[in-house]
Design an enzyme around this catalytic site. Structure first.
Site, short mmCIF file in Angstrom:
data_model
loop_
_atom_site.label_atom_id
_atom_site.label_comp_id
_atom_site.label_asym_id
_atom_site.label_seq_id
_atom_site.Cartn_x
_atom_site.Cartn_y
_atom_site.Cartn_z
CG HIS A 136 -1.82 1.13 1.39
ND1 HIS A 136 -3.17 1.06 1.11
CD2 HIS A 136 -1.61 2.40 1.80
CE1 HIS A 136 -3.73 2.23 1.33
NE2 HIS A 136 -2.80 3.07 1.76
CD GLU A 137 1.45 3.69 3.71
OE1 GLU A 137 1.63 4.72 3.03
OE2 GLU A 137 0.44 3.54 4.43
CG HIS A 140 0.28 6.17 -0.72
ND1 HIS A 140 -0.81 6.71 -1.36
CD2 HIS A 140 -0.19 5.60 0.42
CE1 HIS A 140 -1.90 6.46 -0.64
NE2 HIS A 140 -1.54 5.78 0.44
CG HIS A 198 0.58 8.32 -7.43
ND1 HIS A 198 -0.71 8.46 -6.93
CD2 HIS A 198 0.63 9.10 -8.54
CE1 HIS A 198 -1.39 9.29 -7.71
NE2 HIS A 198 -0.60 9.70 -8.69
#
Length: 607
Positions: free
Chosen positions: A399-400, A403, A406
């Site tokens: 998940h992190e 980020h 991105h």
């Protein structure tokens, strides 16, 4: 000599930071070599502030003057971001260290000074006739960089105040941050949780980092004790935390009013150019699918063989004979494998993050809880974890890193003004990673029990990210409306409403523990108004995109990577439409919740 009783075994204490191997810590020296370099930039920002006075009042004189002002704003903003982020992340390493508390406070104070000094900019741009701005854009090639930025200012024209009023609001920024900062100190530095006995009968200190792992325990007594320990600790602080939340909400309402919005919610949504309908559609659509949540709760109760399912029974895996302990090094391999559908370039960037000091891995005394991805235009996209060797932590890593990549793509592709993306799209990249990882793990297991275990985890992601965050969003909407009606947010009122909402979302099969009514008191996101609904919309968009990536392959991957590279160069809705999902409709939410229905059905059959 008298005989002594043997000493009791010492409770498992959280380790001090110095005891953790350097390879598991982020390398903040990639941002500043040392604190002295930080001090130098702090002083530089102070000096640059003096220049802002010379610029004010000249923006409408020529295209060159307008460009120079915007370029200067970028220069000082970029530096203060570095200053602020470094100080805050050093503090996050150990919130007890006075030096970094002071640096963080200084950085926040300077950040407010910068905002105040630059507060003339937007009102002054708005005082220039639109036709003149268009002419400036035509005649000055470099100014075209700021075209979208200028269009965005003009869009919000009716909500921008006079130069003097904007300056006052900017100067109040430090006061406005008080509720969040006070809550952070209560939540990360001051609150202490008791020890409980673990499955082996040994004393273990309850921490926010360990809490979920304790709730995943197969020993119900451990789950019960951890649940009570956590919420009883918050209950002792309920008056202080209720006052803190109350004033945070009042702050949101105040800013909404002074900017002439009908509500604090609409003020928040307008930052992303999102209509109120998107927020309301989410809540209404989730309500339609609550019977599926009740069905899942009923399945959980049956699978665990319980007469009554309590709130502390919601996290323990319902497939008992699968133990998924995942050491950190194994997690790195699993995440790399799971994200192969995103292409070789994406996976090599992932490896760069794993090996070049982007990640702060383990919990230590005083460290900020939870997980995040952060950083500046000039730094790597850093990740804070509190890794505990659970499958949940593997997904948190994926998940992190979603980020972070991105951010990496946006910062290396976009110029500074457009490298930052809106929160509305932020949760998409993180959740695409989780969905792809889950599909890979499901594909690779032939074991019925492991499959059931993973399906259970997938359902938990839906429960936690779609249903639970929408429940939080509904809570936020209601508490802001109460303050807008002039009502007080007392601990009793907050607990009563939160309890009602919890019952509504979990249904008749759950036994509502009194302690869960205190859950509102431990949610940091409530101090960042109307943030949480974006988890649910982002998750819905991500499920759709991950399905496109797996089904279409290269064309979908290209659309998706292009979306990551675009950063904040367009409005969130338009960016997502380019990637392949339309969030102005309820279709992505319905589509995601149909996946939830299918998962419940498959798990019912397996169990």
């Amino acid at each position: 000599m008298p005989q002594h009783e043997p000493e009791a075994k010492q409770a498992q204490k959280v380790q001090e930071r110095k005891a953790i191997d350097q390879q598991y810590k982020w390398r903040l020296e990639k941002l500043y070599a040392d604190d002295a370099a930080w001090e130098k930039d702090f002083t530089t920002v102070k000096e640059l502030l003096k220049e802002s006075v010379k610029i004010a009042g000249s923006l409408g004189e020529s295209a060159e003057k307008l460009y120079a002002a915007l370029h200067f704003t970028d220069e000082i903003s970029r530096k203060i971001e570095n200053v602020f982020i470094y100080a805050r992340m050093k503090k996050d390493e150990d919130n007890r260290v006075t030096k970094y508390q002071e640096m963080s406070d200084k950085a926040q104070g300077l950040s407010v000074e910068v905002q105040s000094s630059l507060s003339f900019l937007v009102p002054e741009i708005l005082s220039i006739p639109e036709e003149k701005i268009k002419a400036f854009l035509e005649e000055h090639e470099e100014l075209k960089l700021y075209q979208f930025y200028l269009e965005e200012i003009l869009r919000q024209k009716e909500h921008i105040l006079t130069k003097e009023e904007e300056q006052i609001l900017a100067q109040a920024g430090e006061l406005a941050a008080a509720p969040r900062n006070i809550f952070s100190m209560i939540n990360n530095a001051d609150i202490k949780f008791p020890t409980i006995k673990d499955e082996m009968g040994e004393e273990v200190e309850v921490t926010k980092g360990r809490y979920v792992k304790l709730l995943e325990s197969s020993d119900r007594r451990v789950r019960h004790d951890a649940f009570k320990a956590l919420y009883n600790s918050y209950e002792k602080q309920k008056n202080t935390i209720a006052a803190t939340l109350n004033y945070s909400v009042k702050k949101d309402v105040f800013y909404g009013k002074v900017r002439k919005y009908p509500s604090a919610l609409q003020a928040s949504l307008d930052e992303d150019n999102i209509s109120l309908q998107v927020y309301d559609n989410l809540i209404e659509t989730i309500h339609e699918y609550l019977p599926d949540m009740y069905r899942y709760v009923k399945l959980r109760k049956r699978a665990l063989g319980l007469d009554a399912l309590h709130m502390y029974d919601l996290y323990t895996p319902i497939v008992k004979d699968v133990k998924m302990e995942v050491p950190y090094e194994d997690a790195l391999k699993q995440v790399s494998e799971g994200l192969k559908p995103l292409g070789g370039e994406y996976v090599s960037l992932l490896q760069k993050g794993f090996t070049e000091g982007w990640i702060d891995v383990y919990e230590n005394e005083g460290k900020t809880s939870g997980a995040y991805s952060w950083g500046s235009y000039d730094s790597p996209p850093y990740v804070l974890l509190n890794y505990q060797n659970t499958i949940h932590d593997v997904f948190t890593l994926a998940h992190e890193m979603g980020h972070s990549l991105h951010s990496y793509y946006a910062r290396t592709t976009q110029p500074y003004p457009y490298a930052g993306y809106k929160i509305f799209v932020a949760e998409v990249a993180s959740t695409v990673n989780e969905a792809l990882l889950m599909q890979d793990l499901l594909k690779k297991t032939g074991d019925k029990n492991v499959r059931a275990y993973l399906l259970n985890h997938y359902l938990e992601q839906f429960r936690g990210t779609v249903f639970r965050q929408t429940m939080f969003a509904e809570f936020e909407k209601e508490v802001h409306e109460r303050v807008e009606r002039g009502e007080a947010l007392t601990p009793e009122a907050l607990c009563a409403y939160y309890g009602e909402l919890n019952q509504k979302y979990y249904g008749p099969e759950i036994t509502m523990d009194e302690e869960i009514k205190m859950e509102w008191a431990r949610i940091p996101h409530f101090y960042n108004a109307f943030y949480v609904y974006k988890y649910a919309t982002g998750y819905a968009a991500a499920i759709s995109l991950s399905q496109q990536i797996l089904q279409e392959g290269e064309p979908a991957v290209k659309r998706y990577i292009d979306f990551l590279k675009k950063g904040g160069s367009d409005y969130p809705i338009q960016l997502l439409q380019g990637a392949g999902v339309d969030m102005t409709t309820t279709d992505p939410i319905h589509s995601a919740l149909k996946v939830f229905q299918q998962l419940v059905e498959e798990l019912e059959q397996l169990l």
